[in-house]
Design an enzyme around this catalytic site. Sequence first.
Site, PDB file in Angstrom:
ATOM      1  N   GLU A 126      13.202  -3.794  26.362  1.00  0.00           N
ATOM      2  CA  GLU A 126      12.401  -4.382  25.130  1.00  0.00           C
ATOM      3  C   GLU A 126      13.205  -4.590  23.846  1.00  0.00           C
ATOM      4  O   GLU A 126      13.883  -3.603  23.730  1.00  0.00           O
ATOM      5  CB  GLU A 126      11.093  -3.552  24.748  1.00  0.00           C
ATOM      6  CG  GLU A 126      10.411  -3.227  26.159  1.00  0.00           C
ATOM      7  CD  GLU A 126       9.069  -2.065  25.723  1.00  0.00           C
ATOM      8  OE1 GLU A 126       9.078  -1.859  24.802  1.00  0.00           O
ATOM      9  OE2 GLU A 126       8.761  -1.873  26.929  1.00  0.00           O
TER      10      GLU A 126
ATOM     11  N   LYS B 208      14.468  -3.953  20.246  1.00  0.00           N
ATOM     12  CA  LYS B 208      14.031  -2.725  19.396  1.00  0.00           C
ATOM     13  C   LYS B 208      13.644  -3.253  18.081  1.00  0.00           C
ATOM     14  O   LYS B 208      14.840  -3.408  17.425  1.00  0.00           O
ATOM     15  CB  LYS B 208      14.901  -1.416  19.709  1.00  0.00           C
ATOM     16  CG  LYS B 208      14.448  -0.384  18.637  1.00  0.00           C
ATOM     17  CD  LYS B 208      15.574   0.840  19.030  1.00  0.00           C
ATOM     18  CE  LYS B 208      15.015   2.059  18.337  1.00  0.00           C
ATOM     19  NZ  LYS B 208      15.328   2.044  16.957  1.00  0.00           N
TER      20      LYS B 208
ATOM     21  N   ASP C  50      13.027  -3.513  14.380  1.00  0.00           N
ATOM     22  CA  ASP C  50      12.937  -2.718  13.085  1.00  0.00           C
ATOM     23  C   ASP C  50      12.215  -2.881  12.190  1.00  0.00           C
ATOM     24  O   ASP C  50      12.218  -3.504  11.297  1.00  0.00           O
ATOM     25  CB  ASP C  50      14.577  -2.965  12.551  1.00  0.00           C
ATOM     26  CG  ASP C  50      15.110  -1.843  11.817  1.00  0.00           C
ATOM     27  OD1 ASP C  50      14.492  -0.833  12.072  1.00  0.00           O
ATOM     28  OD2 ASP C  50      16.023  -1.841  11.153  1.00  0.00           O
TER      29      ASP C  50
ATOM     30  N   TYR D  13       4.011  -2.161  22.111  1.00  0.00           N
ATOM     31  CA  TYR D  13       4.851  -1.945  23.071  1.00  0.00           C
ATOM     32  C   TYR D  13       4.685  -0.679  24.119  1.00  0.00           C
ATOM     33  O   TYR D  13       5.080  -0.521  25.067  1.00  0.00           O
ATOM     34  CB  TYR D  13       6.452  -1.535  22.489  1.00  0.00           C
ATOM     35  CG  TYR D  13       6.378  -0.519  21.475  1.00  0.00           C
ATOM     36  CD1 TYR D  13       6.261   0.814  21.621  1.00  0.00           C
ATOM     37  CD2 TYR D  13       6.963  -0.697  20.311  1.00  0.00           C
ATOM     38  CE1 TYR D  13       6.339   1.847  20.818  1.00  0.00           C
ATOM     39  CE2 TYR D  13       7.132   0.297  19.086  1.00  0.00           C
ATOM     40  CZ  TYR D  13       6.930   1.272  19.651  1.00  0.00           C
ATOM     41  OH  TYR D  13       6.884   2.429  18.743  1.00  0.00           O
TER      42      TYR D  13
ATOM     43  N   LYS E  72      22.080   0.738  20.823  1.00  0.00           N
ATOM     44  CA  LYS E  72      21.845   0.409  19.537  1.00  0.00           C
ATOM     45  C   LYS E  72      22.933  -0.808  19.509  1.00  0.00           C
ATOM     46  O   LYS E  72      24.017  -0.691  20.005  1.00  0.00           O
ATOM     47  CB  LYS E  72      22.521   1.393  18.874  1.00  0.00           C
ATOM     48  CG  LYS E  72      21.338   2.636  18.786  1.00  0.00           C
ATOM     49  CD  LYS E  72      20.139   2.318  17.828  1.00  0.00           C
ATOM     50  CE  LYS E  72      20.313   2.913  16.412  1.00  0.00           C
ATOM     51  NZ  LYS E  72      19.146   2.815  15.672  1.00  0.00           N
TER      52      LYS E  72
ATOM     53  N   CYS F 258      27.189 -18.338 -21.412  1.00  0.00           N
ATOM     54  CA  CYS F 258      26.715 -19.121 -19.952  1.00  0.00           C
ATOM     55  C   CYS F 258      27.636 -19.427 -19.193  1.00  0.00           C
ATOM     56  O   CYS F 258      28.547 -20.065 -19.607  1.00  0.00           O
ATOM     57  CB  CYS F 258      25.582 -20.031 -20.008  1.00  0.00           C
ATOM     58  SG  CYS F 258      25.354 -20.899 -18.788  1.00  0.00           S
TER      59      CYS F 258
ATOM     60  N   CYS G 230      27.430 -23.567 -18.953  1.00  0.00           N
ATOM     61  CA  CYS G 230      27.733 -24.419 -19.998  1.00  0.00           C
ATOM     62  C   CYS G 230      27.959 -23.872 -21.321  1.00  0.00           C
ATOM     63  O   CYS G 230      28.165 -24.376 -22.396  1.00  0.00           O
ATOM     64  CB  CYS G 230      26.159 -25.156 -20.265  1.00  0.00           C
ATOM     65  SG  CYS G 230      25.033 -23.899 -21.056  1.00  0.00           S
TER      66      CYS G 230
ATOM     67  N   CYS H  71      21.703 -27.329 -19.384  1.00  0.00           N
ATOM     68  CA  CYS H  71      22.792 -26.583 -18.524  1.00  0.00           C
ATOM     69  C   CYS H  71      22.842 -27.107 -17.255  1.00  0.00           C
ATOM     70  O   CYS H  71      21.834 -26.932 -16.362  1.00  0.00           O
ATOM     71  CB  CYS H  71      22.117 -25.010 -18.792  1.00  0.00           C
ATOM     72  SG  CYS H  71      23.267 -23.943 -17.657  1.00  0.00           S
TER      73      CYS H  71
END
Length: 696
Positions: free
Chosen positions: A138, A140, A142, A248, A336, A432, A435, A456
């Site tokens: 199955e 796994k 998270d 599950y 894992k 910035c 610009c 900008c």
Amino acid sequence: MSKPERGSSGGARPADARPALRRDPQERAAELRRELEHHNHRYYVLDDPEVSDSEYDALINELRDIEAAHPELLTPDSPTQRVGAKPLDRFEAAEHLQPMLSLANARNEEELEAWVQRTDRRLQKEEVDDADIRYVTEPKVDGLAISLVYEHGMLVRGATRGDGRVGEDVTQNLRTIKAIPLRIDDAPPLLEVRGEAYMPRSAFARLNEQRAEAGEPTFANPRNSAAGTIRQLDPELVAARPLSMWSYSVGALEGIELQTQWESLEWLKQHGFRVNPEIERHDDVPSVVEACVAWEERRDALDYETDGVVVKVDDLALQRRLGVVGREPRGAIAWKFAPMTATTTLKGVMWNVGRTGHMVPFASLEPVQVSGVTVKLATLHNEEDLRRKDVRDGDEVIVMRAGDVIPQVVSPTPGAQRRRKRSPVPEPPSECPSCATPTIKPEGGVWTICPNRAGCPGQVFQAVKHFVSKGAMDIDGLGEENARRFLSDGLISDVADIYELDEGRLTSLEGFGEISASNLVASVERSKQVPFGRVLYALGIPGIGYVNARNLTAHFRTMHALLEAAPEEVTEAPGIGPVLAETIVETLSEQRTRELIARLREHGLHFEETGPAPGTEGPLAGRTFVITGTLPDMSREKATERIEEAGGKVTGSVSKNTDYLVAGEDPGGSKFTKARELGTEILDEEALVALLEGDS
Ligand code: IVH
């Protein structure tokens, strides 16, 4: 992949889905609940809807109306009762009926083989031949482990894992997850279902984007956002976040017996639970290993995060005989996957300008492999996130990749934080980066911005990128490269100009063939059909992420109404607080926003909800009827039904709000007279039928 919209017109509409005013409300409510459960199951569990959103809404609204008129008919398992509980002060403790265990890990093939051998050896002692042992694999997922308890088919409690013995009672939050049945048929007296609640990646990405924009802390990964959501005290907030669940296993159980894990999963599926379709049963170990390896390769392609594959001995009696060591059952193991995180050096924090002008920090990294992909750049979301994480140039940092989500810097390593000579805290630039306009930090604001909104190029580029993106106008053929080029060549200077692109101009560009040009123009044309909610989102107004946009358009229904609204009125839309409402109103009242909207409107974009408002679907939407006397061919019930089906409303007495009086033989004197007085249009049956059939 995101959740599909329900089909636009829907497949088979159940014949009995129409309102039936004169029917026994109790019977009708039960019927509606069954139907709604069926549609929920099709949509949220099977991912295969049969009806459109508006058809679903019409059903649930009808049920709400019945329940409002007859509160005694309300049942806790009614689909209308998923949300509605009041916020809690805290969660109650929930003691598990059986402990919720964890799993031992196998990090590679050898460790998996070693587990198989240990299992075989133990079972051989019990005279079980290893050839008789089957396994189930199955994904796994998270998220976070959840236990659901059903008594006589009714969901009575949902809890988190907690320490495995006692968790938290989060029933009212879990009830908002539509993949969780509130009631099941043919149920044993006691059933506990275990599973993983999770947030789909697509939803996670949207949520984080929205939070970053609203200046709220972002979630590090879908797991944290699912866990953070489930632990919210206010179920309304939970309902607004799209969580789902894979079931599950079966925990505590009375009244029936299940022999194998496979059989349990089949049973769960048949009883309306969402079971991962990727689950497989294997007769031998090589096939198990193959499945684990194949899964690792596919993990990026799915809309949920997985951190491994769970391998379980299929036979539940054998699982029991194998027993538990510590907190880990011997009959299952988690294969894992390689971690999605890696450690590398932060070369420096750089800055970009976002579409609403704020400075966006990102990390330039010493290239590093993260689960098979080389990462050189990673996001740091926003100024606040940067400060919270406290990363400095030259630090060793933890980088994480979560599927298609942009890699991010999670934190400095503990070692980096202890360094004696760390670089100073990175500050946003004084000019910035796009610009060179001096940046400002508005009073009371959290972010430094470039005030040159319209001029900008960085902001305009980001605005175009957002506008054409999948969740917004979904315009193909205007990827980053083309967007940059069109902007720098002066082909477009804002998003409205996209609707003025023509094939002639496009083909005159070097390297732009006729096919790409006509595809782009067709895609631009198609985008005019995008519904209002997405158009509003596409405008990229600060604080209007995907969810807020949909909530706003559902509430206001037209851009006109939204533009007219005062901040207090904007807070009436779900999920919009006073601060956000101020920002929204302020941006919407700006001259340039108004002009942009006007131009887009001229190009034919939707600035109104085109779908019917709940309860107002159909050609007779918004029109009110009164029926009097006996109709020659149709019963009054039938006439009522047909009017309602066409979106009209039938009331009992004539007033100035009545649009039509339908009069049969022996019409009731007072209704008739009143209608005459008010000049209400009077219809006979034939005229009504003509109206229903759209002949007039
Ligand atoms: S079985 C006996 N099956 O993994 C352990 N767990 O460490 C019962 N998980 O917290 C778990 N997908 O939340 C099982 N298909 C699956 C799973 C799964 C995810 C999580 C579960 C638990 C952790 C186990």
